[in-house]
Design an enzyme around this catalytic site. Structure first.
Site, PDB file in Angstrom:
ATOM      1  N   GLY A 166       0.869  -1.181   0.000  1.00  0.00           N
ATOM      2  CA  GLY A 166       0.000   0.000   0.000  1.00  0.00           C
ATOM      3  C   GLY A 166       0.902   1.226   0.000  1.00  0.00           C
ATOM      4  O   GLY A 166       1.576   1.495   0.996  1.00  0.00           O
ATOM      5  N   GLY A 186      -0.102   4.293  -0.356  1.00  0.00           N
ATOM      6  CA  GLY A 186      -0.941   5.465  -0.109  1.00  0.00           C
ATOM      7  C   GLY A 186      -0.322   6.334   0.965  1.00  0.00           C
ATOM      8  O   GLY A 186       0.897   6.326   1.166  1.00  0.00           O
ATOM      9  N   ARG A 239     -13.703   3.960   3.699  1.00  0.00           N
ATOM     10  CA  ARG A 239     -15.159   3.921   3.544  1.00  0.00           C
ATOM     11  C   ARG A 239     -15.614   5.107   2.703  1.00  0.00           C
ATOM     12  O   ARG A 239     -15.213   6.237   2.953  1.00  0.00           O
ATOM     13  CB  ARG A 239     -15.790   3.978   4.927  1.00  0.00           C
ATOM     14  CG  ARG A 239     -17.249   3.662   4.943  1.00  0.00           C
ATOM     15  CD  ARG A 239     -17.612   3.206   6.341  1.00  0.00           C
ATOM     16  NE  ARG A 239     -18.975   3.462   6.676  1.00  0.00           N
ATOM     17  CZ  ARG A 239     -19.503   3.175   7.864  1.00  0.00           C
ATOM     18  NH1 ARG A 239     -18.735   2.685   8.810  1.00  0.00           N
ATOM     19  NH2 ARG A 239     -20.753   3.414   8.099  1.00  0.00           N
ATOM     20  N   ARG A 256     -20.676  -0.328   6.726  1.00  0.00           N
ATOM     21  CA  ARG A 256     -19.489  -0.832   7.403  1.00  0.00           C
ATOM     22  C   ARG A 256     -19.204  -2.278   6.957  1.00  0.00           C
ATOM     23  O   ARG A 256     -18.060  -2.663   6.752  1.00  0.00           O
ATOM     24  CB  ARG A 256     -19.733  -0.781   8.919  1.00  0.00           C
ATOM     25  CG  ARG A 256     -18.512  -0.960   9.749  1.00  0.00           C
ATOM     26  CD  ARG A 256     -18.877  -1.118  11.194  1.00  0.00           C
ATOM     27  NE  ARG A 256     -19.788  -2.243  11.377  1.00  0.00           N
ATOM     28  CZ  ARG A 256     -20.023  -2.843  12.533  1.00  0.00           C
ATOM     29  NH1 ARG A 256     -19.441  -2.409  13.621  1.00  0.00           N
ATOM     30  NH2 ARG A 256     -20.855  -3.857  12.616  1.00  0.00           N
ATOM     31  N   THR A 311      -4.384  -1.986   7.949  1.00  0.00           N
ATOM     32  CA  THR A 311      -5.655  -1.693   7.275  1.00  0.00           C
ATOM     33  C   THR A 311      -6.825  -1.813   8.258  1.00  0.00           C
ATOM     34  O   THR A 311      -6.871  -2.728   9.071  1.00  0.00           O
ATOM     35  CB  THR A 311      -5.866  -2.704   6.120  1.00  0.00           C
ATOM     36  OG1 THR A 311      -4.737  -2.649   5.257  1.00  0.00           O
ATOM     37  CG2 THR A 311      -7.136  -2.394   5.333  1.00  0.00           C
ATOM     38  N   ASN A 312      -7.779  -0.911   8.127  1.00  0.00           N
ATOM     39  CA  ASN A 312      -8.977  -0.946   8.967  1.00  0.00           C
ATOM     40  C   ASN A 312     -10.120  -1.726   8.311  1.00  0.00           C
ATOM     41  O   ASN A 312     -10.153  -1.818   7.093  1.00  0.00           O
ATOM     42  CB  ASN A 312      -9.444   0.489   9.235  1.00  0.00           C
ATOM     43  CG  ASN A 312      -8.709   1.075  10.431  1.00  0.00           C
ATOM     44  OD1 ASN A 312      -8.517   0.420  11.435  1.00  0.00           O
ATOM     45  ND2 ASN A 312      -8.276   2.325  10.301  1.00  0.00           N
ATOM     46  N   HIS A 367      -9.759  -1.321  17.969  1.00  0.00           N
ATOM     47  CA  HIS A 367      -9.487   0.016  17.449  1.00  0.00           C
ATOM     48  C   HIS A 367     -10.803   0.563  16.899  1.00  0.00           C
ATOM     49  O   HIS A 367     -11.205   0.242  15.800  1.00  0.00           O
ATOM     50  CB  HIS A 367      -8.450  -0.118  16.333  1.00  0.00           C
ATOM     51  CG  HIS A 367      -8.023   1.181  15.753  1.00  0.00           C
ATOM     52  ND1 HIS A 367      -7.549   2.210  16.507  1.00  0.00           N
ATOM     53  CD2 HIS A 367      -7.964   1.606  14.465  1.00  0.00           C
ATOM     54  CE1 HIS A 367      -7.222   3.212  15.703  1.00  0.00           C
ATOM     55  NE2 HIS A 367      -7.476   2.869  14.467  1.00  0.00           N
TER      56      HIS A 367
HETATM   57  N1  APR Z   1      -2.618  -4.445  -3.446  1.00  0.00           N
HETATM   58  C1  APR Z   1      -1.783  -3.429  -3.151  1.00  0.00           C
HETATM   59  N2  APR Z   1      -2.201  -2.195  -2.865  1.00  0.00           N
HETATM   60  C2  APR Z   1      -3.512  -1.967  -2.875  1.00  0.00           C
HETATM   61  C3  APR Z   1      -4.456  -2.973  -3.160  1.00  0.00           C
HETATM   62  C4  APR Z   1      -3.953  -4.265  -3.448  1.00  0.00           C
HETATM   63  N3  APR Z   1      -4.762  -5.292  -3.737  1.00  0.00           N
HETATM   64  N4  APR Z   1      -5.681  -2.428  -3.070  1.00  0.00           N
HETATM   65  C5  APR Z   1      -5.543  -1.140  -2.743  1.00  0.00           C
HETATM   66  N5  APR Z   1      -4.232  -0.845  -2.627  1.00  0.00           N
HETATM   67  C6  APR Z   1      -3.594   0.442  -2.315  1.00  0.00           C
HETATM   68  C7  APR Z   1      -4.270   1.617  -2.982  1.00  0.00           C
HETATM   69  O1  APR Z   1      -3.929   1.690  -4.356  1.00  0.00           O
HETATM   70  C8  APR Z   1      -3.727   2.788  -2.173  1.00  0.00           C
HETATM   71  O2  APR Z   1      -2.560   3.349  -2.759  1.00  0.00           O
HETATM   72  O3  APR Z   1      -3.671   0.757  -0.934  1.00  0.00           O
HETATM   73  C9  APR Z   1      -3.385   2.160  -0.811  1.00  0.00           C
HETATM   74  C10 APR Z   1      -4.173   2.746   0.341  1.00  0.00           C
HETATM   75  O4  APR Z   1      -3.764   4.058   0.504  1.00  0.00           O
HETATM   76  P1  APR Z   1      -4.724   5.262   0.959  1.00  0.00           P
HETATM   77  O5  APR Z   1      -6.015   5.148   0.233  1.00  0.00           O
HETATM   78  O6  APR Z   1      -3.931   6.518   0.879  1.00  0.00           O
HETATM   79  O7  APR Z   1      -5.051   4.912   2.469  1.00  0.00           O
HETATM   80  P2  APR Z   1      -4.152   5.267   3.753  1.00  0.00           P
HETATM   81  O8  APR Z   1      -4.541   6.598   4.282  1.00  0.00           O
HETATM   82  O9  APR Z   1      -2.730   5.004   3.454  1.00  0.00           O
HETATM   83  O10 APR Z   1      -4.693   4.175   4.786  1.00  0.00           O
HETATM   84  C11 APR Z   1      -4.430   2.817   4.586  1.00  0.00           C
HETATM   85  O11 APR Z   1      -4.495   2.234   6.886  1.00  0.00           O
HETATM   86  O12 APR Z   1      -4.949   3.507   8.753  1.00  0.00           O
HETATM   87  C12 APR Z   1      -5.463   2.592   7.837  1.00  0.00           C
HETATM   88  O13 APR Z   1      -7.819   3.152   7.721  1.00  0.00           O
HETATM   89  C13 APR Z   1      -6.607   3.196   7.042  1.00  0.00           C
HETATM   90  O14 APR Z   1      -7.297   1.092   6.086  1.00  0.00           O
HETATM   91  C14 APR Z   1      -6.601   2.310   5.825  1.00  0.00           C
HETATM   92  C15 APR Z   1      -5.114   1.983   5.642  1.00  0.00           C
END
Ligand code: APR
Length: 308
Positions: free
Chosen positions: A9, A11, A82, A88, A119-120, A175
């Site tokens: 991830g 992100g 979400r 949910r 991840t949440n 959490h």
């Molecule tokens: N494989 C790899 N990456 C993936 C996949 C997958 N199958 N599906 C989604 N992603 C990536 C998305 O492309 C995105 O870049 O996961 C990333 C998530 O990043 P953000 O949307 O920026 O979320 P972020 O704020 O980083 O939070 C990630 O952590 O704190 C928790 O609640 C939050 O569940 C969330 C997680």
């Protein structure tokens, strides 16, 4: 041989964590995402900061798992947030698909890794990673408690105008709305917090801690917190990399501790190079125990939605 830490991830949480780990200079970093170019671009950007900040960590971004092979630690942040109109349960099922597929690929490339789900909904996703990876519970534990505790410590330090370093606190439970900031065991310079902050103010701080994630979401409008979450994961990675035997709250598979069976819930654990070396059972009061079980029930509901 250099250590390898994979972050799945790329992100907000994942990329910020990759930056923090690179700056530690104790491991190479592999950043994985499903979006083409995103992990590659962010990894290169972090790599190019090395000469300025002064680290040699190798940072690489990828859309596959080859380069993650033989990672020592894998942090899973992939998922979706979400969206408006999404229930949910829909969120749980969507992230279940993502986290299942990610875990399968992670574990086949790095069967000896320690896995840290982020991840949440956190506790449910940690349980999923544990089930899919089939690793022992010592090597799968979720990050939530360090973050919740950090928020609680921040608010107490602000209130009393003292250094955050002198505030010792615990937050137990899942959490989410049902987490339990343990005021009875929270101290400031060794003094119980209830002697320093009177009711109802202390309860307001407890509630602000519970709503800590939502407070940031409301301010940001889109997206959720990532500076404190990534710092909290780094605290756990430090405990592993430096074999610190830290006592930190983490979401861990309970097998009877606190009267909770076969469920991931946040409790204090001892953490070092081999992962969790001890689950610490605090002596809870009746009301704290009831609150912890209530929190565990909320996690159980999500596990039922996932059908695992
Ligand atoms: N494989 C790899 N990456 C993936 C996949 C997958 N199958 N599906 C989604 N992603 C990536 C998305 O492309 C995105 O870049 O996961 C990333 C998530 O990043 P953000 O949307 O920026 O979320 P972020 O704020 O980083 O939070 C990630 O952590 O704190 C928790 O609640 C939050 O569940 C969330 C997680």
């Amino acid at each position: 041989m250099r250590k390898k830490i994979t972050v799945v991830g790329a992100g907000n949480v994942g990329a910020t964590l990759a930056q923090r780990v690179a700056e530690r200079n104790y491991a190479d970093v592999v950043l994985v995402d499903i979006i083409e170019g995103l992990p590659q671009g962010k990894a290169l950007d972090i790599l190019e900061a090395g000469p300025v900040i002064g680290y040699d960590s190798h940072v690489v971004g990828t859309n596959s798992y080859e380069e993650t092979s033989d990672s020592d630690i894998v942090v899973i942040t992939s998922g979706i947030a979400r969206k408006p109109g999404m229930s949910r349960d829909d969120l749980v099922r969507t992230n279940q698909k993502i986290v299942t597929s990610v875990t399968e690929q992670v574990i086949s490339a790095s069967p000896n890794a320690i896995l840290i789900p982020v991840t949440n909904p956190l506790d449910a996703m940690a349980q999923l990673v544990f089930k899919v990876s089939k690793l022992p519970r010592e090597r799968v534990f979720g990050m939530a408690g360090v973050l919740d505790t950090a928020r609680f410590r921040t608010f107490i330090a602000q209130e009393l105008n003292v250094s955050v370093r002198d505030v010792q606190a615990y937050v137990l439970g899942g959490h989410g709305d049902t987490m339990i900031p343990l005021t009875r065991m929270t101290t400031v310079g060794g003094v119980p917090v209830a002697q320093l902050i009177a009711e109802p103010r202390l309860s307001e701080i407890v509630q602000r801690t519970r709503d800590g994630g939502a407070e940031i979401v409301n301010l940001l409008k889109s997206g959720s917190a990532y500076y404190a979450p990534s710092a909290s994961v780094l605290d756990m990675i430090d405990a592993i990399m430096y074999d610190q035997q830290r006592i930190l709250p983490a979401s861990v598979y309970l097998t009877g501790e606190y009267g909770i069976h076969n469920l991931f819930v946040g409790v204090p654990v001892k953490m070092g190079a081999n992962g969790i070396t001890q689950v610490i059972e605090l002596d809870l009061s009746d009301s704290e125990r009831v609150a912890l079980h209530h929190s565990a029930d909320a996690v159980k509901e999500l596990i039922e939605v996932m059908g695992i």
